[in-house]
Each structure stands twice: as C-alpha cells, then as structure tokens.
Design a protein around this motif. Sequence first.
Motif, PDB file in Angstrom:
ATOM      1  N   SER A  31       1.596  86.352  17.185  1.00  0.00           N
ATOM      2  CA  SER A  31       0.150  86.446  17.436  1.00  0.00           C
ATOM      3  C   SER A  31      -0.448  87.802  17.097  1.00  0.00           C
ATOM      4  O   SER A  31      -1.559  87.870  16.562  1.00  0.00           O
ATOM      5  CB  SER A  31      -0.145  86.099  18.897  1.00  0.00           C
ATOM      6  OG  SER A  31       0.075  84.722  19.124  1.00  0.00           O
ATOM      7  N   THR A  34      -2.796  88.472  13.937  1.00  0.00           N
ATOM      8  CA  THR A  34      -3.194  87.232  13.279  1.00  0.00           C
ATOM      9  C   THR A  34      -4.721  87.097  13.309  1.00  0.00           C
ATOM     10  O   THR A  34      -5.328  87.249  14.370  1.00  0.00           O
ATOM     11  CB  THR A  34      -2.556  86.013  13.969  1.00  0.00           C
ATOM     12  OG1 THR A  34      -1.136  86.085  13.831  1.00  0.00           O
ATOM     13  CG2 THR A  34      -3.048  84.709  13.346  1.00  0.00           C
ATOM     14  N   PHE A  36      -7.258  85.111  13.918  1.00  0.00           N
ATOM     15  CA  PHE A  36      -7.518  83.794  14.496  1.00  0.00           C
ATOM     16  C   PHE A  36      -8.898  83.254  14.129  1.00  0.00           C
ATOM     17  O   PHE A  36      -9.056  82.064  13.847  1.00  0.00           O
ATOM     18  CB  PHE A  36      -7.365  83.850  16.017  1.00  0.00           C
ATOM     19  CG  PHE A  36      -5.944  83.990  16.480  1.00  0.00           C
ATOM     20  CD1 PHE A  36      -5.068  82.921  16.418  1.00  0.00           C
ATOM     21  CD2 PHE A  36      -5.465  85.200  16.967  1.00  0.00           C
ATOM     22  CE1 PHE A  36      -3.753  83.041  16.827  1.00  0.00           C
ATOM     23  CE2 PHE A  36      -4.155  85.332  17.390  1.00  0.00           C
ATOM     24  CZ  PHE A  36      -3.294  84.249  17.322  1.00  0.00           C
ATOM     25  N   ASN A  58       3.153  80.704  13.616  1.00  0.00           N
ATOM     26  CA  ASN A  58       2.481  80.762  14.912  1.00  0.00           C
ATOM     27  C   ASN A  58       3.047  79.667  15.819  1.00  0.00           C
ATOM     28  O   ASN A  58       3.999  78.978  15.466  1.00  0.00           O
ATOM     29  CB  ASN A  58       0.957  80.629  14.787  1.00  0.00           C
ATOM     30  CG  ASN A  58       0.298  81.888  14.260  1.00  0.00           C
ATOM     31  OD1 ASN A  58      -0.470  81.838  13.307  1.00  0.00           O
ATOM     32  ND2 ASN A  58       0.581  83.025  14.876  1.00  0.00           N
ATOM     33  N   GLU A 225      -5.863  85.716  20.564  1.00  0.00           N
ATOM     34  CA  GLU A 225      -4.984  84.581  20.866  1.00  0.00           C
ATOM     35  C   GLU A 225      -5.398  83.882  22.152  1.00  0.00           C
ATOM     36  O   GLU A 225      -5.547  82.654  22.200  1.00  0.00           O
ATOM     37  CB  GLU A 225      -3.535  85.058  20.993  1.00  0.00           C
ATOM     38  CG  GLU A 225      -2.588  83.952  21.445  1.00  0.00           C
ATOM     39  CD  GLU A 225      -1.247  84.486  21.911  1.00  0.00           C
ATOM     40  OE1 GLU A 225      -0.359  83.668  22.162  1.00  0.00           O
ATOM     41  OE2 GLU A 225      -1.103  85.718  22.031  1.00  0.00           O
TER      42      GLU A 225
END
Length: 233
Positions: A31, A34, A36, A58, A225
């Motif tokens: 995470s 990342t 998102f 992930n 996350e």
Amino acid sequence: MTGLADKYTSIEEAIARIPDGATIMVGGFGSPGTPFALLEELLAQGQKDLTLIKNDANEAGIGIGRLIEAGRVSRLIASHIGLNRIAIEQMNTGRMEVDIHPQGLLAEKIRCASAGHYGFLTDIGLETEIASQRQEVECDGRTWAIEPALYADFALVHAEHADRYGNLVYRAAAINFNPLVAMAAKHTIAQSYRVDEPGSLEPEAVHTPCAFISALVQVPVESSEQGWKKHVA
C-alpha cells in the motif's frame, strides 16, 4: 524558471489520456506509495485490456486489486501476488496472464528503462525456471542472462508534496518504486496530497524532477489506503 509548463490538471482529464490496451506502471510497495485515487479514477472511466506493472497486486478490494477484480487487466507483471486471492484465481484459470520476476530484477528492469538502456546482464536465476525464457551470452568465461528493460506507456505515482510544475517529494516508504516508474514511462501522471506554487520546494528535497511528469492532480488525504477501504466497504 521561465519556460516550464504547469502540469496541474483534473484527475478526470489526466486519466482520460490513457487508452484501452495501455501498459501502465504503478508505484508502491504494497500500500505505501500506491496512487489509490488515480487507480480508482481509472476504474471509473472503464479502460480495459490493460497491462499493469507493479511490485505486487495489492490486496483484494484496493488499488490494482480493484481493476483485477473488474476484469480490466489482461496481463500483470509483478514480483509477487500472494496477498491477492483474486489475482491468484485469475492467473490459475487463465483469465489474466501473470509474469513474475524476483523483486531485485523487476526493480533493475524498470531502472534500466528509466536510464534509456536496453537491459542488463545478470547471473541471477541461471539454470532455474527464472531463466527459462532468457537469452544467454558468454563473456569473460562466464555465462550471463540478458534481462531486457521494462518500459510502459504510462506511469501512475503517488507523492506527498508537489509544485504545479510537477516536481515531486515522496514521504517515508512511498519513495519505494515511485521514482523508478516515474522515469520509465512515456507519460507519467502523479497524484499528491499537497500542491504548491513553483519555488515552494527546496531543490535538494525534490525526488522526481518535473521533466518526468506529464500531469499532476491533487487528491485528498482520504484517498489513502484506509480511505479507499472505507469508500468501498
């Protein structure tokens, strides 16, 4: 500082540049790091038949796991997928092609692309399944395998702080794969929690210079996350 372009744009416009069938590198190690919000917008816009390059898959339900579950990823290049049961299922049933590279080799393949090299020579994995598809050469009495560089059409990265020109600063563990993938794609789209005016960043603090960034979007901290887990629950 004249002549530098303002890269700041909306997330919708930035992701709309990605066509079906694109090869996309994604920053992050698990995470941390990342992007998102960019991945969620990619999911919302509907691009399909994607090739994704990321250190990992992930977990199911977040990040690229959402794209995999939606059937939008035709090929995944990663170092491990063990935390994502859906990715494993799609690999085993043939719905998604998966290429696994040891993490160090994956990172170096991306780094070579960022440096403009064709690839590199290595003795890692010789006479194992890892080397089964690689070309080998003899040099100085030793056998070496050729590992080609990994390039992408687009890269998606996450930064903690940026300026409108696209200079990026990563925080803590988010500095993992993001600097590498940012330089290994034709077009790099960055998300950042904070975007300030040019001149706000100390030059020595910049991890990725603006020359590598094509588009920059600002995202809320809630796009982390934990934020997306709440969003999709």
